[in-house]
Design an enzyme around this catalytic site. Sequence first.
Site, PDB file in Angstrom:
ATOM      1  N   ASP A   1      46.894  -5.201 -82.337  1.00  0.00           N
ATOM      2  CA  ASP A   1      45.731  -5.823 -82.969  1.00  0.00           C
ATOM      3  C   ASP A   1      46.149  -6.712 -84.149  1.00  0.00           C
ATOM      4  O   ASP A   1      47.098  -6.380 -84.859  1.00  0.00           O
ATOM      5  CB  ASP A   1      44.784  -4.710 -83.445  1.00  0.00           C
ATOM      6  CG  ASP A   1      43.387  -5.238 -83.710  1.00  0.00           C
ATOM      7  OD1 ASP A   1      43.093  -6.390 -83.354  1.00  0.00           O
ATOM      8  OD2 ASP A   1      42.582  -4.473 -84.285  1.00  0.00           O
TER       9      ASP A   1
ATOM     10  N   ASN B   1      37.167  -7.092 -73.622  1.00  0.00           N
ATOM     11  CA  ASN B   1      37.696  -8.384 -74.084  1.00  0.00           C
ATOM     12  C   ASN B   1      37.121  -9.586 -73.327  1.00  0.00           C
ATOM     13  O   ASN B   1      37.231 -10.722 -73.783  1.00  0.00           O
ATOM     14  CB  ASN B   1      39.230  -8.420 -74.023  1.00  0.00           C
ATOM     15  CG  ASN B   1      39.904  -7.597 -75.098  1.00  0.00           C
ATOM     16  OD1 ASN B   1      41.000  -7.090 -74.918  1.00  0.00           O
ATOM     17  ND2 ASN B   1      39.265  -7.445 -76.248  1.00  0.00           N
TER      18      ASN B   1
HETATM   19  C1  FPP Z   1      44.177  -8.328 -80.365  1.00  0.00           C
HETATM   20  O1  FPP Z   1      44.210  -9.233 -81.428  1.00  0.00           O
HETATM   21  C2  FPP Z   1      45.162  -8.585 -79.354  1.00  0.00           C
HETATM   22  C3  FPP Z   1      44.850  -8.788 -78.030  1.00  0.00           C
HETATM   23  C4  FPP Z   1      43.485  -8.952 -77.521  1.00  0.00           C
HETATM   24  C5  FPP Z   1      45.968  -8.770 -77.085  1.00  0.00           C
HETATM   25  C6  FPP Z   1      46.379 -10.148 -76.708  1.00  0.00           C
HETATM   26  C7  FPP Z   1      47.194 -10.121 -75.506  1.00  0.00           C
HETATM   27  C8  FPP Z   1      48.265 -10.867 -75.341  1.00  0.00           C
HETATM   28  C9  FPP Z   1      48.808 -11.753 -76.394  1.00  0.00           C
HETATM   29  C10 FPP Z   1      48.934 -10.833 -74.046  1.00  0.00           C
HETATM   30  C11 FPP Z   1      50.308 -10.288 -74.188  1.00  0.00           C
HETATM   31  C12 FPP Z   1      50.443  -9.063 -73.444  1.00  0.00           C
HETATM   32  C13 FPP Z   1      51.614  -8.445 -73.218  1.00  0.00           C
HETATM   33  C14 FPP Z   1      51.667  -7.307 -72.278  1.00  0.00           C
HETATM   34  C15 FPP Z   1      52.848  -8.835 -73.872  1.00  0.00           C
HETATM   35  P1  FPP Z   1      42.808  -9.716 -81.956  1.00  0.00           P
HETATM   36  O2  FPP Z   1      42.472 -11.005 -81.296  1.00  0.00           O
HETATM   37  O3  FPP Z   1      41.769  -8.647 -81.757  1.00  0.00           O
HETATM   38  O4  FPP Z   1      43.084  -9.902 -83.491  1.00  0.00           O
HETATM   39  P2  FPP Z   1      41.993  -9.848 -84.667  1.00  0.00           P
HETATM   40  O5  FPP Z   1      41.520  -8.420 -84.729  1.00  0.00           O
HETATM   41  O6  FPP Z   1      42.798 -10.243 -85.864  1.00  0.00           O
HETATM   42  O7  FPP Z   1      40.911 -10.821 -84.336  1.00  0.00           O
END
Ligand code: FPP
Length: 236
Positions: free
Chosen positions: A16, A64
Amino acid sequence: MQQKKLIPNHIAIIMDGNGRWAEQRGLTRVEGHRAGVRHIHSLIRHLYTRGVKYVTLYAFSTENWRRPEDEVNGIFRILHDVTVSESKKLNKYGICIRHLGSLEGLPEDTKEDIKKADELTAGNTGMTLSVALNYGGRAEIIEAVRRIVTAGLNPGEINEKVLQSYLYIPELPDVDLVIRTGGEMRISNLLIWQTAYSEYYFTPVLWPDFSVAELKKALSEFSRRKRRFGGLNQKA
Ligand code: FPP
């Protein structure tokens, strides 16, 4: 006397903070997700060399899909790139890559990527890397119950072992350690069956900044935890 360091058998990671990392730098959220994969290889390699047998990465939850289309498309593009660039390298270490979640609703090319990574690494026994993609813990349990009912089992035949055998990856063991970056302290529907007795490590570090040095802190903290599983003594 020096105690042997306790290493988790199964680590699940909630990655996250990509969005906030990008925002702090005036970048787009997709650029934040792109930065989110920069440490992936070294983190997995480190866990592999430390003897961790199962790693689950929460890449994309069933919730998501509610994100803007541009961001969802960006995440799937990044996932494609990572799968292509990583699967060959991870295969060389003997790591088995598994998809955890529902295939329903995934883009065709993503399904193709999953199939290729699965076929390439299927015989590997070094470590299992499960990528939770289109995954929801409640959906996993509902799906298992549906299949139990379809199979015609009697109520008396259902126990924990039987339910486990109907989950997406039946051989995935209980999670020992959940790591969540980005400062939030919740499980967000990840492996809710398998985390019943997990230890949790929460860090404010945003995912793109979660390097091997940060991972070592989590492992070190885990090795100091006393796990009793509801009893009085620590189980190995
Ligand atoms: C959350 O950050 C993160 C994600 C939703 C994961 C994103 C997935 C990838 C980058 C794909 C890579 C996958 C692998 C298996 C390597 P957020 O957007 O919720 O952050 P925030 O809370 O700061 O908005």
